[in-house]
Structure formats: C-alpha cells, structure tokens
Design a protein around this motif. Structure first.
Motif, short mmCIF file in Angstrom:
data_model
loop_
_atom_site.label_atom_id
_atom_site.label_comp_id
_atom_site.label_asym_id
_atom_site.label_seq_id
_atom_site.Cartn_x
_atom_site.Cartn_y
_atom_site.Cartn_z
N LEU A 138 -2.14 1.95 9.31
CA LEU A 138 -1.19 2.46 8.32
C LEU A 138 -1.63 2.10 6.91
CD1 LEU A 138 2.38 1.89 9.80
CD2 LEU A 138 1.22 4.05 9.33
N GLU A 139 -1.99 0.84 6.72
CA GLU A 139 -2.42 0.42 5.39
C GLU A 139 -3.67 1.20 4.98
OE1 GLU A 139 -3.70 -3.63 2.96
OE2 GLU A 139 -2.94 -3.80 5.01
N ALA A 140 -4.57 1.44 5.93
CA ALA A 140 -5.77 2.22 5.64
C ALA A 140 -5.40 3.64 5.23
CB ALA A 140 -6.69 2.25 6.85
N ALA A 141 -4.41 4.22 5.93
CA ALA A 141 -3.99 5.59 5.60
C ALA A 141 -3.41 5.66 4.20
CB ALA A 141 -2.97 6.07 6.63
N ALA A 146 -10.69 15.76 1.28
CA ALA A 146 -11.44 15.05 2.32
C ALA A 146 -10.83 13.66 2.56
CB ALA A 146 -12.91 14.93 1.92
N ALA A 147 -10.44 12.98 1.49
CA ALA A 147 -9.87 11.63 1.62
C ALA A 147 -8.53 11.67 2.35
CB ALA A 147 -9.72 10.99 0.25
N VAL A 148 -7.67 12.62 2.00
CA VAL A 148 -6.35 12.66 2.64
C VAL A 148 -6.48 13.15 4.08
CG1 VAL A 148 -5.62 15.02 2.00
CG2 VAL A 148 -3.92 13.21 2.18
N SER A 149 -7.47 13.99 4.36
CA SER A 149 -7.70 14.40 5.74
C SER A 149 -8.13 13.20 6.58
CB SER A 149 -8.78 15.49 5.80
OG SER A 149 -8.37 16.65 5.10
N GLN A 150 -8.95 12.34 5.98
CA GLN A 150 -9.35 11.11 6.66
C GLN A 150 -8.14 10.20 6.89
OE1 GLN A 150 -12.52 8.99 4.67
NE2 GLN A 150 -12.44 7.26 6.09
N ALA A 151 -7.23 10.21 5.92
CA ALA A 151 -6.01 9.41 6.06
C ALA A 151 -5.17 9.90 7.23
CB ALA A 151 -5.20 9.47 4.77
N LEU A 152 -5.09 11.20 7.41
CA LEU A 152 -4.34 11.76 8.54
C LEU A 152 -4.96 11.31 9.86
CD1 LEU A 152 -3.62 15.34 7.19
CD2 LEU A 152 -1.89 13.76 8.07
N ALA A 181 0.83 -1.21 0.00
CA ALA A 181 0.00 0.00 0.00
C ALA A 181 0.87 1.26 0.00
CB ALA A 181 -0.92 -0.01 1.23
N MET A 182 1.98 1.22 0.74
CA MET A 182 2.81 2.41 0.86
C MET A 182 3.51 2.76 -0.45
SD MET A 182 5.96 3.20 3.49
CE MET A 182 7.12 2.13 2.66
N VAL A 183 4.16 1.81 -1.09
CA VAL A 183 4.95 2.15 -2.27
C VAL A 183 4.07 2.59 -3.43
CG1 VAL A 183 6.89 0.68 -1.60
CG2 VAL A 183 5.10 -0.26 -3.05
N HIS A 191 8.13 7.65 10.55
CA HIS A 191 7.97 8.98 11.13
C HIS A 191 7.57 10.03 10.11
CE1 HIS A 191 11.82 9.20 9.19
NE2 HIS A 191 11.94 10.46 9.47
N PHE A 192 7.80 9.80 8.82
CA PHE A 192 7.52 10.81 7.81
C PHE A 192 6.09 10.71 7.27
CE2 PHE A 192 8.78 7.07 5.55
CZ PHE A 192 7.99 7.05 4.41
N LEU A 193 5.27 9.82 7.82
CA LEU A 193 3.93 9.60 7.27
C LEU A 193 3.12 10.88 7.27
CD1 LEU A 193 1.66 7.84 6.20
CD2 LEU A 193 1.11 7.21 8.55
N ALA A 194 3.15 11.63 8.36
CA ALA A 194 2.35 12.85 8.44
C ALA A 194 2.75 13.84 7.35
CB ALA A 194 2.49 13.49 9.82
#
Length: 904
Positions: free
Chosen positions: A529-532, A553-559, A498-500, A570-573
């Motif tokens: 994390l995977e959900a984000a 809205a979607a990325v705010s939900q991810a946060l 999901a991340m890459v 640590h850099f996810l935010a």
C-alpha cells in the motif's frame, strides 16, 4: 357470438413504435414476411418478458389497414384440452362432433370467413403464448395456413417451445422464425430516453440493464418502481439513481407473482428455497422437492445450474430473487431455513453464498455467529451493499469485534460521501485498543475521511501521532510483544503518511516536489500500500512536470503494486484510476482514456452508483479538451448531479469548474454562472494538480463571459505556482486556456515548454502555437492536420480558419477552399462556435433528444443508416429506431422532409 372479442386489439401506432425501441429490424422482418408471398407464418420466440406480445401488437399496428387480425391466446389450463382455445369460435358445434378435426376445421373456418367478408381484407391469425396450445389446435392452424386461407403471426416462449405442427412450418421453409434476444445496453439507454424524455446518466442505463439482464418486462417494472419510490429521480433535468435499486415495488412484485402462479406447488417451493439460499447445491434442492420440479424449472429457464463437479442452482434473473424473498413471510423463511440447514453439512464457501446466508438469517431473525457477521459486513461494504453491511455490523456483540464492525459502518457512510458521519464513528475508536489488531482497525479509513473533509496533510499527521503514542503504551504493557507492536504501528503510521500526501498530491514540505523526490528524503516503502501511494505521488509529480506518459506508467505500476488493496482501503483502485485518467487526458491519449474508463464502467451496479459520476466527469473533460463544448456541458452537468449523490474522490469542484468553462465556450451564460456558483459552494478538490486545474477553468470561464481583466495574468500565475520552470505540465494547461482566450503571446512560451511535454495533445497544440508564431498559411494548414489527427477539433477548426484566411489573402483560392472544407469537417465534429446557441423556441428540432438530433443531422447530410451507425459507433437498429421516433415527433413521413440541423 361477438366475434369482435377475438379480433386483435390494434394499439396506437406511435405507442407501439415507442415500445419497440431496439426491435425495429425484427418489426420490419416480421411485416415483410407477412406481406410477402414466400411465408405463410411468422414465428416469434423468446424468453418470458422479452417483448414477444409487444412485437405482436406492433406488427398488427403496421398491418392494420391491410389485414383482418383475429387473436387466439394459448392457455396453460387448456393445454391438454383438444381445441380448447377455439371454444369461442366453435360454440355451435354439436358435442358429438367436438373431437372431429374436420368438423372443427369447417366450423372454425366458417367463423373466420364471417370476419373476412365483413372487412374484405385477408385474415391474419395472431397467436400469443403458442407454447400453451394443444397439438390439435396447432394442427388446425397449420392446415389453414398451408392451404393459403390465412397467415399466422405466432409468439411462443423459447422453452418449452412451439407445438410440433407449428414448428414443422419452419422446417419446411414456409415460416419466418425470429428469435428475440435480450436488449443491449444501448437499446436499454434508448428505451430510457424514449420513456423519460430527458437527459439520462449512462450509468443509470447500465445499472438498469444489468439488473434486468436485457429483459424488457423486468426493465419496465424496474423503471416504474424506481420512479415511484424515488430511487430514479430527476435533478436539474438529469435522471439519476439516488440509491441502489429496490426490488420491493408493486410492478416487479406483480410480475414475479404471476410467474409463480404458473408453477406447480413443488416448483414454487423450489423457487422459494433457491431464492433464499442461492447459490445452493442442486442435490440439496432435489432431495427436498424432487428432481422433476428442478428439471422443469431449468427447462423453463426459471433457474440456471452451474457446471459439474459441484452443480449449484440460482435464479435465472437475479432480480427475481430479491422480489421472491420479499414475498416470503419471516416465519415461513425461518421454517425453510431450518429445513434446509438440517441437510447442509458445511458453511458456504463463496462470498456470495456467505452474504446470502447471513442476509437470510438476519431477515428471519436467526442467530449468526459474530465473526460470520463481521465477514459478511466487510464483504457487503466492499460490494457497496451498504444496508446489509450496516445490519450485519450492528448485530456484532463481541466488544473486541465491535471496533471493526463500527469501521465497516463508517465505510458505508464514506461510500455515500457522508464524511461527517464516518468521522464521528472513527474518531471515537482512533488510537484505542487493547491489542495491536484493534488499535490499527479503521485507521486508514480515518485518514481518508480526514482528507475528504479538507484537512491538510500536515494537520492529519499531527493528529495521527496519537497512533504512535498508543502503540508505545501498548508495547510497554505487553513487553513480550513490544517489538511487533511497535513495528506494526510505525508501519501503519508510514502508510497513513504516504496516503494523505498522495491524496493531496504534495510532498511533505508542500513545495518543490521534484527536489524532494530527487533528494530521496522519504524512506523506502515497507508494504504494498505504501509503495502504491508513493508511486501515485510520483505520478502526480510527473504530471505537474508535463510528463504525461511517464505519469501514466507510474500510476499503472501503482495499480499493480496495490493488487486487490487492503481490506480497509476499498477505494484505493478508484483513487489510482482517477490519477491515471488525469494523466492520459492531459496527454490526449483518448484511446487509453476510453479503455481505462470503460474498465471502471464495467463494475457492478452499486459500484457504478458510487463512482459513476467520476467516469462521466472524465468523459466531459475529454469532450471539452476536444473542442466539443456543448456536448461537454451536457455530460459535465449530468456528472455533477451524480456527484451530488456520491463523490468519494472529491471531484465535484473540478467538474463544476470544467462545466463552467464548457458553458462559457458554448455561449450559455446562465449555465456558466450556475456552475460557477456550484464551484464556489463546493469543498475544494483534494489533489493539488486537479485543484489548480479547477482554478484555471474557473478563471477561463469568467474571462470568456467577459469583464474579467487580468485573467491571462492570473492563469499564467496558476501555471507557475513556484515561479520557476518546475511545473511545465501545469503551465501548459494555463497557456492552453490563454491561447483559447486569444493571448498570442502564449504561443511563444508554449514552444519554450515543448521539450518538457509528453503526449499527442501537447504536441498538437504546440504545433498550432508554432503556426501562430510564424503566421504562415502552410503552417496553419499543417497544424490543423496534426490537431485533427489528435482529435482536437476546436484547435483544428481555428488552424484551418487561419489557413483559409492566409490563402485568401494570397489569392490562392484552391488551397483556401481545401482549408475551408477541412474547417467545415472539424466544425461538424465539434460544437457550434461560441455565441451561436440556437433559441429553443425557434428550433424546429427542439423536441428531439441529443442522440436523435445527431442522427437526423447525419441523415440530412445524405448518409445511409449503415453510414450513420458507423459514424456514431452504434448499431443500425439504434439508428433506425431513432429515425422512426424523430419522424413521429416532427410529424414528417421520411428523410426528404427532415429540416436541417447542426448536431448538438
């Protein structure tokens, strides 16, 4: 007696004004009070280093032609000696009369009269460090002032404060009291601008303001030391911080050493203990040095205490702590540590306490348990205290914990964009380990580093399959835990997957993102994390489709889904904030963008040093989209220099591309060519959306510079990478560039796309496109209003210009003038039109900074200081300070002599 020794040295007026940046109102108030008839004294109070002495000198410089200044300086060694500081004035007084107030007053006044007769000007007694005056001397000064024989200009520390006789003048209403406050962030920026005289990254001002806590003396020391050791340096005309601030410099050390000399041995002992152990229990320090020493330090604001029920002590200025620790030898530090630990009955509970204790132990060579070292290393890396993180990680001895320690070290290299070093460390441990915890350690960072180095998501996942194989082997070797081991490794593999793909902004098949999403091919997320990451990918898909509001809205939900994030990630935010910024900037919601970026900029200094470049880049792109090309060039070029130091979100290529487009817009061909060279040499941006947007900006920049046939076709192709209508957001961006290049055919296609687009920016530009399609002056006028309301000054100017031309052709002079008036207003808010760059040699205002030019331009238009402050959203003090400096640089006396200028 040589009475000239006691006269106040009159500083150069220009130097005094420069030093008083941000204190213009205090300066004016003090001068007016001295010159007026209401007050006999001006009392300046503030913390140590706040600028009281500098303000004294500035007031004297302003009044030098009207008064005879005589200086008196308080002294701690004479604080208990009656009339001690008046010694130079009363040397002829017989010993038997030295304690007589009347005799001292007569003798002192006789000496002052000599000064007054020689100069034929009123006397001004300039008293510095008045808190160290004895009560008798203070009484003499008050007698002279109350009689109207002299006026007093007095500076004192806020604690312990003025002697009672001087304070009584204020109680009686015949003294003006000015309490000097710490510098604001804007005042700090102004001081840097005045000191360095060049473009300064806003994050530099914020880091220095935060470190100095608005104290001018500490700020000056930090600036000098940072320049000396290369931490603060200039690259391509931009001042930036190459690494975290150091507190080892000579200036700062000298400031702290002088502070220590004023303290008693018990107070110095307390300060050393607090510096080494902060935050530390008040009871513990009082048990060691006594209550009186602690109380004195609190009273003089050397230390502060947290509220009950468990009060702790820390230094008033955190920067003092680092400097104090540097002054203590390792042997003395170890001795103090052992004496304090004997009285402590538990380990520190706060993260700050843990870091300080581990750091203290490392500095003095004491043993620290491995798990505590690892905890401290992880915390330090999250706070971007990379040196401490590496030192602590290097001391871990347990082989099982060393894998985690090496992962922390790799993270510190990631912080500074040294991806190759991070890769070398992580590759050695990837898919290895005799436990599932060790096996998974560092795997997310490994994947992030691979992405940062430019590896395609599919390639990364092929290599990540080794993790599944290692998990299967570990499960076979541990059949009793096989189910848990397999579940954990498969979940981690899914999270990496999901991340890459989220980092790249691509669905697994690399195309047709919306079809992939609708098909529901991906399994549901198994962890936060995977959900984000899944939501981040959805956000980018929506952005590509032009759904900016839904994307945000979607990325705010991810946060929200990510929460505080995994310890490894640590850099996810920052990754999610970058995606959120892309959405609001695309949609043109400038208020939301400002709030979002302000939240990132509010981080701690080390964090800003790492991520500040991305914040500046976002601001620069906003300026470009708004039509402020010349200002965008300055902001984006500054961002580029910051990103050369650290670029964890891989935004350098995008920033260089946008800078090239802005420079081309502003007619700065040489700069545009340099930015294009930067773009060509940089690794490409990881995100698919931002990567394509970068290519568009480069194509636009080349076309604007001329001799680039086929630019419009290339832009249109970039907007439709799949050849269908699935990428309306990308196509919108390409058509905006086409429209700016004069491609009127782009207007019709924009109108076709309008139903698919969200946000005020697409709505306003589509309204302009509608006006282009009809060619009606009324439509252009309406489009100009819509673009102006959306903050798109460039398109508003084009619309009003076309409206004016239409009304002119129709003979409607009234509406033509109205349109031209609105056009001028928008031009004032935007930049010069392309090709109208002023020759620097012919520019009478070339010596001014950008901010000074903006303020002078508004002053020339007749705006008052208050109106200028409201227009630029700064304080009135800032406006006054910039105008004073501008007058000095331009060698003029006031507004009426200012030359005309257009804001730059």
């Amino acid at each position: 007696m040589d009475s000239s020794r006691n006269r106040a040295t009159v500083p150069d007026s220009a130097e005094a004004t420069k030093a008083l940046t941000g204190r213009a109102e205090d300066l004016r108030s003090a001068v007016e009070a001295i010159q007026g008839s209401t007050h006999v004294a001006v009392l300046l109070l503030g913390d140590s280093g706040i600028g009281k002495s500098t303000l004294l000198d500035a007031v004297v410089a302003e009044l030098q032609t009207a008064v005879t200044p005589v200086r008196i300086h308080g002294s701690p060694s004479l604080a208990n000696v009656p009339y001690g500081v008046l010694g130079p004035f009363i040397v002829g007084l017989p010993v038997e009369e030295a304690t007589s107030q009347l005799a001292v007053l007569r003798t002192f006044w006789a000496r002052l009269e000599e000064e007054r007769r020689a100069s034929q000007k009123p006397l001004l007694l300039v008293v510095d460090d008045a808190h160290d005056l004895d009560e008798s001397t203070a009484g003499i000064l008050v007698e002279l002032a109350a009689a109207g024989w002299v006026k007093l200009l007095v500076a004192s520390a806020a604690r312990p404060g003025l002697p009672e006789p001087l304070l009584q003048l204020w109680f009686e209403g015949i003294a003006e009291r000015l309490d000097l406050r710490p510098l604001t962030q804007q005042q700090t920026y102004d001081i840097l601008e005045g000191t360095l005289g060049s473009q300064i990254l806003p994050s530099v001002a914020e880091v220095l303001w935060e470190a100095s806590e608005g104290n001018p003396l500490l700020l000056s020391g930090l600036i000098d030391d940072a320049k000396t050791d290369g931490t603060l340096l200039q690259r391509n005309g931009v001042w930036l911080l190459a690494r975290p601030l150091s507190s080892h410099g000579d200036r700062l050390t000298d400031v702290v050493r002088r502070q220590l000399l004023r303290r008693s041995p018990q107070e110095r002992h307390a300060l050393n203990l607090i510096a080494l152990a902060e935050p530390v229990s008040r009871d513990l320090i009082e048990a060691t040095v006594g209550e009186d020493a602690v109380a004195a330090l609190i009273e003089h604001e050397m230390i502060r205490v947290t509220p009950a029920p468990h009060p702790q002590l820390r230094l008033w200025h955190s920067i003092y702590g680092d400097t104090l620790r540097n002054l203590i030898s390792p042997a003395r530090s170890l001795q103090l540590r052992q004496s304090l630990l004997r009285l402590m009955d538990n380990e520190p509970t706060s993260a700050e306490g843990l870091l300080r204790q581990v750091s203290w132990s490392i500095e003095c060579g004491a043993e620290v348990e491995d798990r505590q070292l690892l905890r401290a290393a992880v915390l330090a890396s999250r706070l971007h205290e990379d040196e401490l993180a590496r030192n602590a990680a290097a001391l871990v001895k347990d082989p099982e914990l060393q894998v985690a320690a090496r992962a922390v070290t790799a993270r510190t290299y990631f912080n500074t964009s040294d991806y190759s070093s991070a890769r070398d460390i992580l590759e050695a441990d990837f898919a290895k380990g005799q436990s599932v915890a060790v096996l998974l350690t560092g795997t997310l960072m490994w994947a992030a580093v691979q992405a940062a180095l430019g590896h395609a998501p599919a390639d990364i996942m092929d290599r990540a399959a080794a993790l599944l194989e290692a998990g299967e082997k570990l499960a076979r070797d541990n059949p009793e835990d096989a189910e848990g081991i397999l579940a954990a490794t498969r979940e981690r593999y899914a999270t990496i997957h999901a991340m890459v793909f989220a980092l790249a902004g691509e669905y697994p098949d690399g195309a047709g993102m919306e079809a992939e999403a609708e098909a529901g091919a991906e399994p549901p997320p198994t962890n936060a994390l995977e959900a984000a990451f899944s939501l981040a990918l959805t956000s980018e898909r929506l952005l590509v489709q032009g759904k900016a509001v839904q994307s945000f809205a979607a990325v705010s939900q991810a946060l929200e889904s990510a929460g505080s994030g995994d310890g490894e990630l640590h850099f996810l935010a920052e990754f999610l904030v970058a995606r959120a910024a892309a959405a609001v900037i695309h949609g043109g919601d400038w208020e939301a963008a400002g709030n979002l970026l302000a939240g990132v900029a509010a981080g701690q200094g080390p964090n800003l040093a790492s991520f500040g470049g991305g914040v500046h880049a976002a601001h620069g792109i906003i300026l470009l989209y708004q039509g402020k090309a010349a200002e965008a060039v300055n902001t984006l070029s500054a961002a580029l220099e910051s990103l050369r130091v650290a670029d964890p979100q891989q935004l350098f290529a995008l920033t260089a591309a946008m800078a090239a487009a802005a420079a081309a817009d502003a007619g700065a061909k040489d700069k545009a060519a340099a930015f294009l060279a930067d773009y060509d040499a940089a690794p490409r941006t990881v995100s698919r959306y931002l990567r394509i947007l970068s290519q568009m900006a480069v194509t636009y920049g080349k076309a604007h510079l001329g001799n680039y046939p086929g630019a419009v076709d290339e832009l249109r192709a970039l907007g439709r990478p799949h050849g269908d209508d699935s990428t309306a957001g990308l196509e919108f961006e390409s058509l905006v560039f086409c429209l700016a290049l004069g491609d009127r055919a782009a207007a019709a296609r924009l109108l076709d796309l309008q139903p698919e687009l969200e946000g005020p920016r697409p709505a306003a530009i589509c309204r302009y496109a509608a006006a282009v399609s009809t060619g009606l002056a009324a439509d252009y006028l309406e489009a100009g209003t819509i673009c102006e309301e959306a903050g798109l000054w460039g398109f508003a100017t084009l619309a009003y210009d076309a409206a004016a031309a239409g009304y002119r052709a129709a003979g409607d002079t009234l509406r033509e003038r109205m349109a031209m008036s609105r056009r001028k207003h928008c031009l004032d808010r935007a930049d010069r039109i392309a090709g109208q760059e002023m020759d620097a040699a012919a520019d009478p205002l070339g010596v001014l900074t950008r901010r000074e030019r903006d303020i002078v331009a508004l002053a020339v238009r007749g705006l008052s200081d208050r109106q200028i402050a409201a227009e630029l959203q700064v304080s009135i003090r800032t406006v006054e300070g910039h105008l004073y400096r501008s007058y000095a640089k331009l060698n003029v006396k006031g507004r009426d002599q200012l030359p005309g200028v257009s804001p730059s």
